[in-house]
Design a protein around this motif. Sequence first.
Motif, PDB file in Angstrom:
ATOM      1  N   ALA A 230       0.858  -1.193   0.000  1.00 18.70           N
ATOM      2  CA  ALA A 230       0.000   0.000   0.000  1.00 18.70           C
ATOM      3  C   ALA A 230       0.888   1.235   0.000  1.00 18.70           C
ATOM      4  CB  ALA A 230      -0.929   0.014   1.207  1.00 18.70           C
ATOM      5  N   VAL A 231       0.444   2.254  -0.727  1.00 21.73           N
ATOM      6  CA  VAL A 231       1.196   3.504  -0.850  1.00 21.73           C
ATOM      7  C   VAL A 231       0.379   4.621  -0.186  1.00 21.73           C
ATOM      8  CG1 VAL A 231       2.301   5.125  -2.419  1.00 21.73           C
ATOM      9  CG2 VAL A 231       2.210   2.707  -2.992  1.00 21.73           C
ATOM     10  N   VAL A 232       1.037   5.371   0.722  1.00 19.26           N
ATOM     11  CA  VAL A 232       0.372   6.435   1.485  1.00 19.26           C
ATOM     12  C   VAL A 232       1.087   7.748   1.192  1.00 19.26           C
ATOM     13  CG1 VAL A 232      -0.290   7.259   3.767  1.00 19.26           C
ATOM     14  CG2 VAL A 232      -0.314   4.801   3.267  1.00 19.26           C
ATOM     15  N   ASN A 233       0.301   8.788   0.924  1.00 20.20           N
ATOM     16  CA  ASN A 233       0.854  10.110   0.689  1.00 20.20           C
ATOM     17  C   ASN A 233       1.148  10.789   2.025  1.00 20.20           C
ATOM     18  OD1 ASN A 233       1.637  12.507  -0.461  1.00 20.20           O
ATOM     19  ND2 ASN A 233      -0.472  13.248  -0.756  1.00 20.20           N
ATOM     20  N   ILE A 234       2.303  11.404   2.151  1.00 18.66           N
ATOM     21  CA  ILE A 234       2.695  12.141   3.363  1.00 18.66           C
ATOM     22  C   ILE A 234       2.519  13.626   3.080  1.00 18.66           C
ATOM     23  CG2 ILE A 234       4.587  12.666   4.942  1.00 18.66           C
ATOM     24  CD1 ILE A 234       5.693   9.915   4.420  1.00 18.66           C
ATOM     25  N   GLN A 268       0.217   7.921  -8.780  1.00 19.54           N
ATOM     26  CA  GLN A 268      -0.807   7.594  -9.786  1.00 19.54           C
ATOM     27  C   GLN A 268      -0.486   6.296 -10.517  1.00 19.54           C
ATOM     28  OE1 GLN A 268      -0.537   7.885 -13.387  1.00 19.54           O
ATOM     29  NE2 GLN A 268      -2.709   7.284 -13.636  1.00 19.54           N
ATOM     30  N   ILE A 269       0.784   6.089 -10.889  1.00 20.64           N
ATOM     31  CA  ILE A 269       1.151   4.893 -11.651  1.00 20.64           C
ATOM     32  C   ILE A 269       1.043   3.646 -10.788  1.00 20.64           C
ATOM     33  CG2 ILE A 269       3.083   3.742 -12.797  1.00 20.64           C
ATOM     34  CD1 ILE A 269       3.990   6.414 -13.846  1.00 20.64           C
ATOM     35  N   ILE A 270       1.451   3.731  -9.498  1.00 24.99           N
ATOM     36  CA  ILE A 270       1.338   2.547  -8.627  1.00 24.99           C
ATOM     37  C   ILE A 270      -0.113   2.156  -8.443  1.00 24.99           C
ATOM     38  CG2 ILE A 270       1.713   1.723  -6.267  1.00 24.99           C
ATOM     39  CD1 ILE A 270       4.288   3.316  -6.191  1.00 24.99           C
TER      40      ILE A 270
END
Length: 709
Positions: A230-234, A268-270
């Motif tokens: 999972a990818v989370v924006n900081i 966006q790509i992930i």
Amino acid sequence: MFYTSAPVQYKPTQTVSHGSPPSLKHGASQFMEQNPVTDPLAERLAAPTFDAESYVRELSRNCDGDLDLQSHMKRIQAVSEETSVALKKNVYKNYTQFIETSKEISYLEAEMYQLSHQLTEERLLLHSFHDLSLKDDVNSDRDTKQDLEKNNLASLLEMVEGCSQVTEVPGRYIVHQGSVMHLNSETLEPQQLMRAFLLNDSLMLTSILRRRRGPIRYRFVALFELDNLAVVNIKETDEQKSLFKVLMFPDNYVFQAESAEKKAEWLQIIDSTKQVHKYMQDAQKRTEAEESKGLKKTQDLLSVDWLKDVPENLDVYVAQRDFEAAVELVQRTTEYLSNFQPSQAVRDIRNRVESRVKNVCQQLVTELQGASGTAGKSNPGAVRRVVVMLVKLGRSAKACELFLKNCSRVIDHHLRQLKIEGNTVLYISKLSSTFFYGVIESAEEFKKAFTDNNDSASAFVVWSLEELSGFVQRFSSQVFGGGNSLTIVAECVHTACHYCDKLRDVGLELMFQLRSQMLEDLTLSLQDSREQLEEQLRHRANAEDWACLNFTKKADALTQLIFDMEAFGIDDFKNLVFDGCKVDIAHTTVEFCRCAHTFIQDGMKVYLPALHDIFISCLCNLFDCQIVHIKSVLDEDAYLQHHDFIRKNAAFIMETFLPIMEEKLEDAFGRGVDQLIDLHGELDDLLQGEGPLASSGEVEAQEEEEEVV
């Protein structure tokens, strides 16, 4: 149905040129271009149109003796040495330039390699964007996608060290890549600069190798599956910009992108790649479910009772030697299984049936050997029955091989049964008829057995050529190896060609191959016959008394002579008869005409275009031999009183017999024979005597008057 390969043409031997070597000529050309000289010899050797053979012929014609040739040879050697020295000087002069050019090529090669690597990266980047834009059409153009995947993985192996296990997964390819800074997850302090590769099903992290030459610039660190990632924006602050977190239970990683735009691009790509990956997994599950349903349906269709019992029934049919039923069951099973898609169940049944088919074929081979019989006796119907069954089982090549072996065995047996008798012509007639009729019968049986399989026709043609070679060996050992005359040889060859011509009725043409294989032996036979005839003419000429033929009390012999000469084409031979029983011609001349006519008749029976020159040469040698005998007699004083009669015999050969033979040869060849036309000039020299030609009777009367006086 049958055809043979293109006939081999016999080419005359080419004359080898003994001129200057190509290297000398090429060196002389370069020498003349770079160092012009005034030597006419060097200019001629360097000319593009220089012909070694013409030059040697001209040199041999113009030089006087050995000294001139040696002097000219020294001049050619001097030109060769000058050319060699000039070439060496040019090499030494440009040596430094060659070295500099090699260095420039090396530099250019390194730059081209770097440029190629950069172009590869740009191409991969374009392909990655193209894949993202077409994520809703995942099933389009699969072949192009597979090629792209292979290229992506190949470039990954070239750039990353220790990632071989990553590239082993089929269908994996690169979606996006870029440089990110790995930060401490607690203190957010920079740890190391990394290169991240986003694959279609995972995320790979690599470290950058410093001071490393060559294409490998990264080292493998870790690989995370997209399913567990999972990818989370900081949120950005004044001190913390372009940060995002990758959650991978139980660890998490914090990365800093090069800019805010790069960060947004990564997120966006992930996200889009994870969606495409999930869609592909769901599609694969649906496909597997449909395949399992189709497999179940196939298993239901394959569960018919008769199909289960096929292996056992085949064993029973083989045990009962009911091969027709076994072949029919195999064909029925093959046709039934062809309606199903390939699956494990279908493959299992095919394997079980195939093992029984091999057993059936082995039994059929044994049956075929039994049908061939012993001592060369064969049952054509039984052989054809077994061959047809092998063809139905898909063993056409094996059936053709066994069929032809059986035919060879039968023909060889019949040939061995022939007894070699004293009459060579009779034996060759039996040998030819037995062999060629055997081939004809084999061809007819072959057509019946392989009616719908014309692919095997070429195998029959090859077999026919091999059998023909064996026949020619038997033929040659009896005809050419026994010291037979040309008449017997010609009759035997004519008989063999007569039976060989009958093969055309079954669509097989072997006449050219038959004559070609006899060519060498026929050449020797013509030469041997010519030598024997010359020896006979020489002995008869030495014993000749140059008197007219006297057939007193031999009327039958005179009648036979007139009949023979008229058969030769000499219709006015009766005009040479006088006093009812004498012929105004010598015995040697008559025998020469018979020998020459017989040689021509026999030579035409064995004639081949390749034998034309040899045949005409031997015939001219016979005429030359007779001319030499006549000239030698005219030079002797003992036959001075017979010169007119001798010249009359020469006139008979030149003006009567030779034109008739020329006409026959022209009718046979379709053109005149120049070598025979040249003989007229030699025979004209024999007719340069003074006064009219006297007959033999007039010569005898003059001798009697001289004796009385």
